[in-house]
Design a protein around this motif. Sequence first.
Motif, PDB file in Angstrom:
ATOM      1  N   SER A 160       0.823  -1.212   0.000  1.00 49.17           N
ATOM      2  CA  SER A 160       0.000   0.000   0.000  1.00 49.17           C
ATOM      3  C   SER A 160       0.854   1.257   0.000  1.00 49.17           C
ATOM      4  N   MET A 161       1.969   1.224   0.719  1.00 47.33           N
ATOM      5  CA  MET A 161       2.819   2.413   0.810  1.00 47.33           C
ATOM      6  C   MET A 161       3.685   2.603  -0.436  1.00 47.33           C
ATOM      7  N   GLU A 163      -1.657   5.151  -3.563  1.00 48.33           N
ATOM      8  CA  GLU A 163      -2.102   5.425  -2.201  1.00 48.33           C
ATOM      9  C   GLU A 163      -1.033   6.084  -1.341  1.00 48.33           C
ATOM     10  N   GLY A 164       0.112   5.464  -1.199  1.00 53.62           N
ATOM     11  CA  GLY A 164       1.113   5.918  -0.248  1.00 53.62           C
ATOM     12  C   GLY A 164       2.091   6.922  -0.820  1.00 53.62           C
ATOM     13  N   ILE A 192       2.901   8.499   3.137  1.00 56.02           N
ATOM     14  CA  ILE A 192       2.732   7.336   4.010  1.00 56.02           C
ATOM     15  C   ILE A 192       1.559   7.569   4.963  1.00 56.02           C
ATOM     16  N   GLY A 215      -1.599   7.080   3.124  1.00 56.12           N
ATOM     17  CA  GLY A 215      -1.834   5.655   2.938  1.00 56.12           C
ATOM     18  C   GLY A 215      -2.374   4.991   4.190  1.00 56.12           C
TER      19      GLY A 215
END
Length: 735
Positions: free
Chosen positions: A202-203, A208-209, A496, A499
């Motif tokens: 995800s990061m 997202e991140g 981050i 995220g």
Amino acid sequence: MPSVSADTGPSAAELEEIERKYDEGAATKAVGKGMAVFLRIVAVVFALYHYFTAGFGLPSDHWHMGWHLSGLFILIYAFYPAFKTRNAYDLKQSFWRIGNVSVLDILAMLLGISASLYLSLAWRGIAFFGIEEQTFRMGNPNVYDLIFGCIMIVLVLDLARRTLGWILPLIICVFMSYALLGPYFPGILQHPGVKFQTFVSSMYFPHEGIYGVTLWVTSTVVFHFVLFGTIAQRTGLGQLFIDNASILAGRYTGGPAKVSVISSAFFGTISGSSVANTVSTGSLTIPNMKRLGYPGHFAGGVEAAASAGGQITPPIMGAAAFIMAEFLNVPYTTIVLAGIFPALLHYFGVFSVVHLMARKLGLKGMAKETLPHFGKVWKSGWANILPLVGLLVVLFSGYTPYMSAFCGISLLLVVGMARRDVVPSLIIPAGFAAFVCWKSLSGEFGVGISITLLAATVLGIYNPQKRVTLAEMVTTFETGVKYALAVGAASAAVGIVVGVINTTGIGFRLGFMVTSGATEMADVIHALTEFGGYELFSTSSISLFLSLVLIAFSCILMGAGIPTTALYIMLVSVAQPALAQLGIPPIASHMFVLYYGVVAEITPPVCTSAYAASAIANSNPFRTGVSAFTLGLGKVVAPMAFVYAPVLLFADPNGFDLLTFAYSAVSAIFGVIALSAAVVGVWLAPLAVWARLVLALGGLVFIAPSFASDIIALLIITPVILQQVLARLSQPASV
């Protein structure tokens, strides 16, 4: 730091050292000659890549952000020391250093570049290494993804640490811990937790991140406007602003201080940086204020308070405003329009305090012979306004911010470097004219925009000012890139946080905690203010006010040492859910957080703009910070005004009504005037302590624009008005 003369003002070297100390973008270490040449090439290529892609089209997001991150890794690891010791910025020679860049930094640089470009190279899969297409690896990363993802997370945090200090990375680590250790948190904060593999995916993976909205906005919009502001200052637009501010206000009561406010407002439209604004305009205005008789701490406070408005002054606001447009999914022009009145209210507040303080101290204006001459200023500087006009025309015609920045930068190059009598330099206007014609013929530019840009291009080659050489422009490009490094590092690292918020839903949890706490306190206050069954304040109104106060304090407290952009992203996750539950329009809640994030820059004990101003004024930094905070009351109270009256942002859910807007604006202005008089202790005549307290209370009530609150405010301050009128009639009017 060298002593700054109060009479002559700081020298260029002293200004450079002040900016280096207080602006993270300028605090870079010395490097060897060979390394300096290499880094200059990297910086110029980095700038040109962003400049040309803005005009001719961006590559795929993963490639574009990968190239942007690669440039950040090279330049930050080369220019910023691992630890900020006393001699960390000195030039050193050793076996383990290449051009004063340590071998470990070079290794981290190479690892960062590899992690940045791996995603793009492996986007379609690499059969030889058994790497599938990226779509099939989402949420199920392979070994290569985990290795490069971990490298990216660690190094991005290190970039933020090197450029901005420890506070932001530590806060991000708290968010990371929350994502991974969710089951161990108490109460409402508890959640099932995120698996390590899922977290890294995800990061690391778009969108997202780290490769999320914050880095995308920085790499496609923010960098271009930072570069525009740097070049505009070099070509003379900043000086044009200062000269015109002197013409407008220099001869009136407290002239130099008013010049500081107006020039900072003008310069804020192109800078988006508080410290850069402070140093650029303060180098002239602060010494002038001290010569006129202003105390050093007040002179520095005036400049810091006015310059802090750079991040909230349309049309080119700070990086957070561009990210806000993405979060709200609205055109950037919507944010620009929403920011007009709050910015005016901020500068009006600073201007009011300055005027009243000048009357209190009996300060005169500047002598007429010392002021710039209007005709001479515009005869030599008229061409400098052309790039800003071109940028605004393109921006408000509905084109992307980066296309408007491309046109603005192109016109800056024309105005700065091209002259009709220097034939080789005409290749610049010829190239931009060809670009405009190509866009016009393809139907992408309308006739009006094309004519405007072509006319500005032709007029630009008749600029009477000295031509900027190629070497000088290369240095300017390099400076612009350095200013953007800290913003880029913060944007990548704070991705981050975004995220984690999206993965865990912590924003709604924290928002619920804020509103719940405010509601519980509101019930108690409501019970205490209820008389005989009559409600003085409703529970909902008390709950809203307390929620606003809690979020405002959070912004100011967390803003100590955190850049406004990162602070905005973290706190809007709390403010948006909390204020949405109270019926506040999204743009009002986002602007609320942005404004209090900027207020943190002039709030002691950590107030970088005030510290930079105090260095120029040779004043006590803390006293300068206190002065800046009191002078910035307009910015402190403006968010309250537009939350209670969203019409001030042109964002009223019921539609825009001019009469409602005018009434709300006048009410807010009255509130700022009352608060300004309370701060200074002078209005029509000197104010007693009781009168200052009454005015402050009335001013706060005025800030919530409604007929009922305004009647209450008028009743509160009526005794002071009567006392002031009588006092003024009994003595000669002050100058």
